[in-house]
Design a protein around this motif. Structure first.
Motif, PDB file in Angstrom:
ATOM      1  N   ILE A  84       0.785  -1.099  -0.098  1.00 36.97           N
ATOM      2  CA  ILE A  84      -0.175  -0.136  -0.135  1.00 36.97           C
ATOM      3  C   ILE A  84       0.868   1.395  -0.030  1.00 36.97           C
ATOM      4  O   ILE A  84       0.382   2.408  -0.607  1.00 36.97           O
ATOM      5  CB  ILE A  84      -0.994   0.137   1.328  1.00 36.97           C
ATOM      6  N   SER A  85       2.035   1.273   0.635  1.00 34.56           N
ATOM      7  CA  SER A  85       2.954   2.382   0.703  1.00 34.56           C
ATOM      8  C   SER A  85       3.226   2.629  -0.463  1.00 34.56           C
ATOM      9  O   SER A  85       3.951   3.888  -1.151  1.00 34.56           O
ATOM     10  CB  SER A  85       4.015   2.171   1.627  1.00 34.56           C
ATOM     11  N   THR A  87       1.693   2.280  -3.539  1.00 32.45           N
ATOM     12  CA  THR A  87       0.657   2.801  -4.148  1.00 32.45           C
ATOM     13  C   THR A  87       0.503   4.157  -3.686  1.00 32.45           C
ATOM     14  O   THR A  87       0.300   5.184  -4.606  1.00 32.45           O
ATOM     15  CB  THR A  87      -0.471   1.988  -3.567  1.00 32.45           C
ATOM     16  N   LEU A  88       0.707   4.502  -2.445  1.00 38.95           N
ATOM     17  CA  LEU A  88       0.481   5.876  -1.938  1.00 38.95           C
ATOM     18  C   LEU A  88       1.683   6.741  -2.433  1.00 38.95           C
ATOM     19  O   LEU A  88       1.438   7.808  -2.823  1.00 38.95           O
ATOM     20  CB  LEU A  88       0.375   5.790  -0.539  1.00 38.95           C
ATOM     21  N   ALA A  89       3.089   6.294  -2.429  1.00 43.18           N
ATOM     22  CA  ALA A  89       4.105   6.838  -3.023  1.00 43.18           C
ATOM     23  C   ALA A  89       3.885   7.175  -4.412  1.00 43.18           C
ATOM     24  O   ALA A  89       4.188   8.331  -5.019  1.00 43.18           O
ATOM     25  CB  ALA A  89       5.411   6.024  -2.617  1.00 43.18           C
ATOM     26  N   THR A  90       3.517   6.146  -5.253  1.00 40.99           N
ATOM     27  CA  THR A  90       3.141   6.398  -6.671  1.00 40.99           C
ATOM     28  C   THR A  90       2.166   7.727  -6.913  1.00 40.99           C
ATOM     29  O   THR A  90       2.469   8.544  -7.775  1.00 40.99           O
ATOM     30  CB  THR A  90       2.559   5.202  -7.312  1.00 40.99           C
ATOM     31  N   THR A 244       1.194  -1.438  -9.016  1.00 38.33           N
ATOM     32  CA  THR A 244       1.252  -1.632  -7.461  1.00 38.33           C
ATOM     33  C   THR A 244      -0.138  -2.037  -6.957  1.00 38.33           C
ATOM     34  O   THR A 244      -0.059  -2.810  -6.014  1.00 38.33           O
ATOM     35  CB  THR A 244       1.504  -0.149  -6.774  1.00 38.33           C
ATOM     36  N   ILE A 245      -1.280  -1.672  -7.372  1.00 38.11           N
ATOM     37  CA  ILE A 245      -2.483  -2.460  -6.735  1.00 38.11           C
ATOM     38  C   ILE A 245      -2.538  -3.572  -7.211  1.00 38.11           C
ATOM     39  O   ILE A 245      -2.943  -4.525  -6.593  1.00 38.11           O
ATOM     40  CB  ILE A 245      -3.764  -1.552  -7.403  1.00 38.11           C
TER      41      ILE A 245
END
Length: 265
Positions: A84-85, A87-90, A244-245
């Protein structure tokens, strides 16, 4: 949640943030006419990313070793939280791309003039540098997303990018998690990440990167417009986010496959 896991979360965020920002380097090179210098300056951030990447696997492995010694079952949630990190970073990096483009463009022109890294760093932290950053904060233009033309959409490269990013995202994580699934061969399992990442790396550098490189040259030669190239950058960023998901889906099956492979080779 252990300190090691918290550090891994922070390192993972930094790695994926820098990787996402890398899509904008080609645009900076085109706009400034100094492609080589653009990549040279960005490589400083890449060095930080690779250094962070070097700490990621050992810290995770230490957590797994401690859990196995204490008879603790695998913390699947922790590994999914790490994904998840990514995805959030992307997502965060995607919103930073316009701002980063302006900052890197200024840095490239500044370095071209003074040819001194210390002067560039001093300027970045000076009052003028901070004001420049403040004045050039920007968000992605809505039209870059809403004006997607499906007839000209690069489906092949888009899908390849999703696959490559998904595999690279879980390469190390699946190999380390496989140690929980097969503790007797945990050393072998953790070292299998090279095979997983190897396939994705070949796909990235043999198919995706050459395609973007050709487009970069075409823009420089006037064969392709800069707005078209910017849209490709948007496409690749969206593909990275989806990748990433998608990594959440293939994480556990990949870990199970590596755990089985570790006992068979």
């Amino acid at each position: 949640m252990t300190t090691q896991v918290l550090v891994v979360l922070a390192l993972t965020f930094i790695i994926n943030l820098i990787t996402t920002l890398s899509y904008s380097v080609r645009i900076v090179g085109i706009r400034t006419g100094r492609i080589a210098i653009s990549f040279a300056l960005f490589n400083i951030l890449v060095l930080i990313s690779r250094t962070a990447n070097g700490f990621q696997a050992p810290l995770l492995a230490k957590t797994v070793e401690n859990d196995i010694k204490n008879g603790v079952a695998g913390h699947e949630f922790v590994f999914r939280l790490i994904i998840i990190s990514c995805t959030l970073a992307t997502l965060f990096g995607a919103f930073l791309i316009p701002t980063f483009q302006r900052i890197l463009s200024k840095a490239v022109l500044n370095f071209s003039m003074h040819k001194s890294m210390p002067k560039l760093i001093m300027h970045a932290f000076s009052k003028a540098g901070i004001l420049y950053l403040k004045d050039n904060i920007s968000i992605p233009a809505k039209t870059n997303i809403t004006q997607i033309k499906l007839e000209a959409f690069p489906w092949k490269i888009f899908i390849f990018n999703i696959v490559a990013v998904a595999i690279l995202t879980i390469g190390v994580l699946s190999a380390v998690y496989a140690s929980y699934l097969n503790p007797e061969y945990r050393t072998t399992a953790s070292n299998l990440s090279a095979f997983v990442n190897g396939f994705a790396t070949i796909l990235m550098f043999a198919v995706i990167d050459p395609h973007l490189s050709v487009m970069t040259d075409d823009v420089t030669l006037g064969k392709c417009s800069e707005p078209t190239f910017r849209k490709y950058v948007v496409y690749m960023t969206i593909a990275r986010l989806i990748g990433t998901i998608a990594a959440q889906i293939i994480f556990l099956p990949c870990a199970q496959l590596l755990a089985w492979t570790a006992s068979k080779i």
